[in-house]
Design a protein around this motif. Structure first.
Motif, mmCIF file in Angstrom:
data_model
loop_
_atom_site.group_PDB
_atom_site.id
_atom_site.type_symbol
_atom_site.label_atom_id
_atom_site.label_comp_id
_atom_site.label_asym_id
_atom_site.label_seq_id
_atom_site.Cartn_x
_atom_site.Cartn_y
_atom_site.Cartn_z
ATOM 1 N N HIS A 1 -25.693 60.903 -4.183
ATOM 2 C CA HIS A 1 -25.128 59.569 -3.985
ATOM 3 C C HIS A 1 -25.369 58.601 -5.148
ATOM 4 O O HIS A 1 -24.708 57.561 -5.232
ATOM 5 N N TYR B 1 -30.653 63.473 -2.143
ATOM 6 C CA TYR B 1 -29.847 62.286 -1.827
ATOM 7 C C TYR B 1 -29.506 61.515 -3.101
ATOM 8 O O TYR B 1 -28.358 61.072 -3.286
ATOM 9 N N LEU B 2 -30.484 61.363 -3.985
ATOM 10 C CA LEU B 2 -30.240 60.665 -5.247
ATOM 11 C C LEU B 2 -29.186 61.388 -6.082
ATOM 12 O O LEU B 2 -28.315 60.753 -6.684
ATOM 13 N N VAL C 1 -29.054 64.331 4.707
ATOM 14 C CA VAL C 1 -29.180 65.416 3.719
ATOM 15 C C VAL C 1 -29.209 66.791 4.370
ATOM 16 O O VAL C 1 -28.534 67.715 3.911
ATOM 17 N N GLU D 1 -39.122 52.353 -3.618
ATOM 18 C CA GLU D 1 -39.437 52.804 -2.255
ATOM 19 C C GLU D 1 -40.317 51.787 -1.545
ATOM 20 O O GLU D 1 -40.121 51.505 -0.360
ATOM 21 N N GLN E 1 -35.683 65.997 0.055
ATOM 22 C CA GLN E 1 -34.446 65.400 0.568
ATOM 23 C C GLN E 1 -34.103 64.121 -0.194
ATOM 24 O O GLN E 1 -32.929 63.855 -0.471
ATOM 25 N N ALA E 2 -35.119 63.355 -0.538
ATOM 26 C CA ALA E 2 -34.881 62.135 -1.319
ATOM 27 C C ALA E 2 -34.264 62.478 -2.667
ATOM 28 O O ALA E 2 -33.328 61.799 -3.138
ATOM 29 N N LEU F 1 -32.953 59.945 6.662
ATOM 30 C CA LEU F 1 -32.826 60.754 5.452
ATOM 31 C C LEU F 1 -32.435 62.187 5.804
ATOM 32 O O LEU F 1 -31.556 62.785 5.167
ATOM 33 N N TYR G 1 -32.416 56.307 -1.478
ATOM 34 C CA TYR G 1 -32.344 57.034 -0.225
ATOM 35 C C TYR G 1 -32.890 56.222 0.951
ATOM 36 O O TYR G 1 -33.680 55.282 0.770
#
Length: 262
Positions: free
Chosen positions: A173, A169-170, A188, A91, A165-166, A184, A177
């Protein structure tokens, strides 16, 4: 502010006889939901010449600047973070970069490529969910001075929403993210994007919602937080250390940079 902070970072690195390699902006200013009074959070990477590492005196692996949310990681520690399958190192590399040492113009790209090659989403997901739980506990135990400040629950709920949300997303996908909260959220939880944008603009002083609009936006954010909390895994994965391949890549890169520093 940028010049003052960079001066402080350079000073603490020089005092320790190290070389500054990279500085990144982190926190709400990097994520796109800062208030004018928000701290300017920085993270930086530094390293020493090779001779310093063969001394019997261990090198400091972390440097902090008193009174500021500014933290530095010695290159070896940063590489250890990057190979531990967490989310803080990748990050940081995807956040706005304020400085890269001229001797290593491709450092950010090389470190990003290295972290991508060894990154495993599952441990990062569980770490992000754990971070969201910490946000929740802090919201339940706010200090007296924060209980009557409407900005505090907005900031903390946006932070909680972001890490959840991160994590989702991981899982969806299998790759890292987007850093910006707006991007983001659009990827999401697009249904809550208007609420996020309203609260973000309110924090920045660019919007003046009515009380009803403010409370409705907060209710939307909390609702999505609850949905994500219920949907994401809660079991802690089996602890695994870095793979031999990850360690070999990190060690080779570490040695190359330190050798170049002399």
């Amino acid at each position: 502010m940028e010049e003052k902070l960079m001066k402080a970072v350079r000073s603490v690195v020089a005092e320790n006889g190290a070389t500054l390699l990279l500085v990144a902006l982190c926190g709400s200013r990097a994520f796109g939901y800062a208030a004018p009074q928000s701290d300017c959070d920085l993270r930086f990477i530094y390293a020493y010449p090779l001779a310093r590492y063969v001394s019997v005196t261990p090198v400091p692996t972390e440097l902090r600047i008193k009174g500021l949310d500014v933290v530095g990681y010695e290159l070896g520690k940063f590489l250890s973070m990057a190979t531990s399958n967490g989310w803080t190192a990748p990050e940081m590399l995807r956040s706005p970069i304020w400085y890269v040492a001229p001797e290593f113009p491709h450092l950010a790209a090389e470190l990003t490529q290295l972290t991508q090659s060894v990154f495993l989403p599952e441990p990062a997901v569980h770490s992000l969910v754990s971070c969201a739980k910490t946000y929740g506990k802090r919201l339940l135990h706010l200090p007296p001075e924060s209980q009557n400040d409407p900005d505090t629950p907005v900031k903390m709920n946006l932070g909680r929403l972001r890490v959840l949300q991160a994590a989702k997303y991981l899982l969806q996908h299998g790759r890292f993210y987007p850093i910006l909260m707006r991007d983001l959220t659009a990827a999401v939880s697009p249904s809550v994007l208007p609420a996020v944008e309203l609260l973000t603009a309110w924090r920045a002083g660019a919007a003046s919602p009515t009380p009803q609009e403010w409370f409705a936006a907060m209710a939307s954010v909390r609702s999505v937080i609850d949905e994500l909390t219920d949907a994401l895994p809660v079991a802690t994965p089996t602890a695994t250390g870095p793979s031999a391949r990850a360690l070999a890549l990190a060690d080779a890169y570490y040695l190359r940079v330190v050798k170049q520093l002399g």
